[in-house]
Scaffold this motif. Structure first.
Motif, short mmCIF file in Angstrom:
data_model
loop_
_atom_site.label_atom_id
_atom_site.label_comp_id
_atom_site.label_asym_id
_atom_site.label_seq_id
_atom_site.Cartn_x
_atom_site.Cartn_y
_atom_site.Cartn_z
N GLU A 32 -9.92 1.89 -7.21
CA GLU A 32 -9.09 0.71 -7.48
C GLU A 32 -9.85 -0.60 -7.31
OE1 GLU A 32 -8.18 3.00 -5.06
OE2 GLU A 32 -7.16 2.01 -3.39
N ASP A 92 -14.04 2.13 -3.82
CA ASP A 92 -13.11 3.14 -4.37
C ASP A 92 -12.69 2.75 -5.78
OD1 ASP A 92 -11.35 1.04 -3.84
OD2 ASP A 92 -10.62 1.95 -1.98
N HIS A 152 -2.41 -5.72 -3.49
CA HIS A 152 -3.00 -4.39 -3.65
C HIS A 152 -2.27 -3.61 -4.74
CE1 HIS A 152 -5.51 -1.06 -2.59
NE2 HIS A 152 -4.44 -0.29 -2.65
N ALA A 191 -8.98 -3.76 6.91
CA ALA A 191 -7.99 -3.60 7.99
C ALA A 191 -8.66 -2.86 9.16
CB ALA A 191 -6.77 -2.87 7.46
N SER A 192 -8.65 -1.53 9.14
CA SER A 192 -9.37 -0.79 10.18
C SER A 192 -10.89 -0.98 9.99
CB SER A 192 -9.04 0.70 10.11
OG SER A 192 -9.64 1.27 8.95
N GLY A 193 -11.28 -1.37 8.79
CA GLY A 193 -12.70 -1.54 8.48
C GLY A 193 -13.39 -0.25 8.09
N ARG A 203 0.80 -1.23 0.00
CA ARG A 203 0.00 0.00 0.00
C ARG A 203 0.83 1.28 0.00
NH1 ARG A 203 -4.63 -1.46 4.22
NH2 ARG A 203 -2.96 -2.71 5.09
N THR A 223 -13.13 1.81 5.58
CA THR A 223 -13.59 1.97 4.20
C THR A 223 -15.00 1.40 4.05
OG1 THR A 223 -11.34 1.89 3.34
CG2 THR A 223 -13.09 1.31 1.79
N LYS A 262 -13.64 7.35 -3.01
CA LYS A 262 -13.12 7.39 -1.63
C LYS A 262 -11.93 8.34 -1.52
CE LYS A 262 -10.29 4.08 0.26
NZ LYS A 262 -9.97 2.73 0.72
N ASP A 284 -14.24 -5.61 -1.07
CA ASP A 284 -12.95 -4.93 -1.07
C ASP A 284 -11.83 -5.98 -1.02
OD1 ASP A 284 -11.25 -2.80 -1.21
OD2 ASP A 284 -11.85 -1.88 0.67
N ASP A 285 -10.63 -5.58 -1.41
CA ASP A 285 -9.52 -6.53 -1.36
C ASP A 285 -9.03 -6.73 0.07
OD1 ASP A 285 -8.43 -3.95 -1.26
OD2 ASP A 285 -6.65 -4.44 -2.44
N ILE A 286 -8.90 -5.63 0.80
CA ILE A 286 -8.37 -5.68 2.17
C ILE A 286 -9.39 -5.05 3.11
CG2 ILE A 286 -6.56 -4.74 3.69
CD1 ILE A 286 -4.73 -4.68 1.18
N ARG A 333 -8.95 9.06 1.38
CA ARG A 333 -8.44 8.67 2.70
C ARG A 333 -7.94 9.91 3.41
NH1 ARG A 333 -7.63 4.48 5.73
NH2 ARG A 333 -8.27 2.93 4.18
C1 R5P Z 1 -7.09 0.43 -0.14
O1 R5P Z 1 -7.37 1.33 -0.89
C2 R5P Z 1 -7.73 -0.91 -0.10
O2 R5P Z 1 -8.31 -1.26 -1.32
C3 R5P Z 1 -8.74 -1.02 1.00
O3 R5P Z 1 -9.88 -0.26 0.67
C4 R5P Z 1 -8.19 -0.56 2.31
O4 R5P Z 1 -6.94 -1.13 2.53
C5 R5P Z 1 -9.12 -0.90 3.45
O5 R5P Z 1 -8.55 -0.49 4.62
P1 R5P Z 1 -9.44 -0.11 5.88
O6 R5P Z 1 -10.26 -1.31 6.21
O7 R5P Z 1 -8.43 0.23 6.92
O8 R5P Z 1 -10.28 1.08 5.51
#
Ligand code: R5P
Length: 284
Positions: A164, A162, A121, A216-218, A88, A220, A185, A212-214, A187
């Motif tokens: 991507e 978002d 990513h 993490a904090s949730g 990232r 997004t 989106k 979504d791909d990831i 950030r």
């Molecule tokens: C980043 O742009 C990725 O595609 C995810 O949207 C992002 O990593 C999600 O992270 P988080 O859950 O912290 O919002």
């Protein structure tokens, strides 16, 4: 060919019939690690299976295992990282910052003959070979996710949070035969995002599935859910390929009224979509 699952990756490989390499890791009182390879690897192609979430604590043991395999005569040492870390920070966003995606790629390329991963990513870096100097193979979870949606959800509308996300959301939508929309989106910080999305009224009867791909904090997906709630939507399903979140974050999804579903690249109680066969097929 031999397989060596590391760092709790055994579940992913549990159905595979490929012979295993046994390894013992000993931690000395000073915190250093000793690696002992307990199987014969002479002349063998060894595939290490290791998801690289929480990467900082895994990387040194990982490269110690790789070099010990070579010392023991392995013909080649390959990395299967279902989740590939450090993708990232793909540019210097501020003065003085490093581009860790590039440095991490250099490190992995130094120790392994090839790299296989699932949905890394890729945003400002479009292909892994822009930063990795070893052959790389990218697998995609979209077919498995699309199939899960097709089998489980009636009248779905796939939502990407978002720009991507368009790359995997469009494939998931095609696979599940559903329409899709993409949000915008921005950030604002590690744990704050702003989302813009208005869904056309024609889709009002659909069930919103955010992919979504990831996760993490949730933030997004949670911010997207809150926005859509204000627009009168409900019955959310949030799907992530790589479940990097804590239990507290999973609880926030529950509180928000969203069902959280994830693939099994990382061990989580929300894993419902298995990518084990996807990885196994990539060997054939
Ligand atoms: C980043 O742009 C990725 O595609 C995810 O949207 C992002 O990593 C999600 O992270 P988080 O859950 O912290 O919002």
């Amino acid at each position: 060919m031999l397989i060596l699952p590391l760092f709790n990756s055994d579940a992913l490989a549990s159905q595979w019939t490929i012979p295993r390499v046994k390894v013992a890791m000993h931690t000395f009182p000073d915190g250093e690690t000793r690696v002992t390879i307990l199987s014969s690897v002479k002349g063998e192609d060894v595939y290490i299976l290791a998801s690289l979430n929480a990467p900082n604590e895994k990387i040194l043991p990982l490269v110690l295992v790789a070099d010990t395999l070579r010392t023991q005569g392995a013909a080649s040492v390959h990395l299967i990282a279902p989740y590939l870390a450090y993708m990232r920070q793909d540019k210097a966003f501020h003065e003085g910052e490093g581009v860790s995606a590039v440095y991490f790629a250099r490190l992995i390329s130094r120790y392994f003959d090839t790299l296989t991963t699932i949905d890394p990513h890729l945003h400002r870096i479009h292909q892994l070979n822009e930063i990795y100097t070893i052959p790389t193979k990218v697998l995609h979870a979209s077919t498995a996710i699309g199939q899960w949606i097709k089998d489980t959800v009636e009248n779905p509308l796939i939502i990407g949070p978002d720009s991507e996300s368009q790359q995997w959301v469009s494939e998931v939508a095609a696979m599940s035969g559903a329409p899709y929309v993409i949000a915008d989106k921005h950030r604002l910080s590690d744990t704050k995002v702003s989302i813009q999305l208005t869904i056309h009224e024609d889709y009002r009867g659909c069930r919103p599935i955010l992919v979504d791909d990831i996760i993490a904090s949730g933030k997004t997906l949670l911010t997207s859910v809150e926005l859509l709630k204000q627009q009168g939507w409900s019955r959310f399903i949030c799907i992530g390929v790589h479940a990097l979140f804590s239990e507290a974050t999973a609880a926030q999804f529950k509180k928000a009224g969203a069902t959280l579903i994830t693939c099994d690249t990382i061990q989580q109680s929300t894993n419902k979509i298995s990518l084990s066969q996807l990885i196994a097929h990539s060997f054939r």
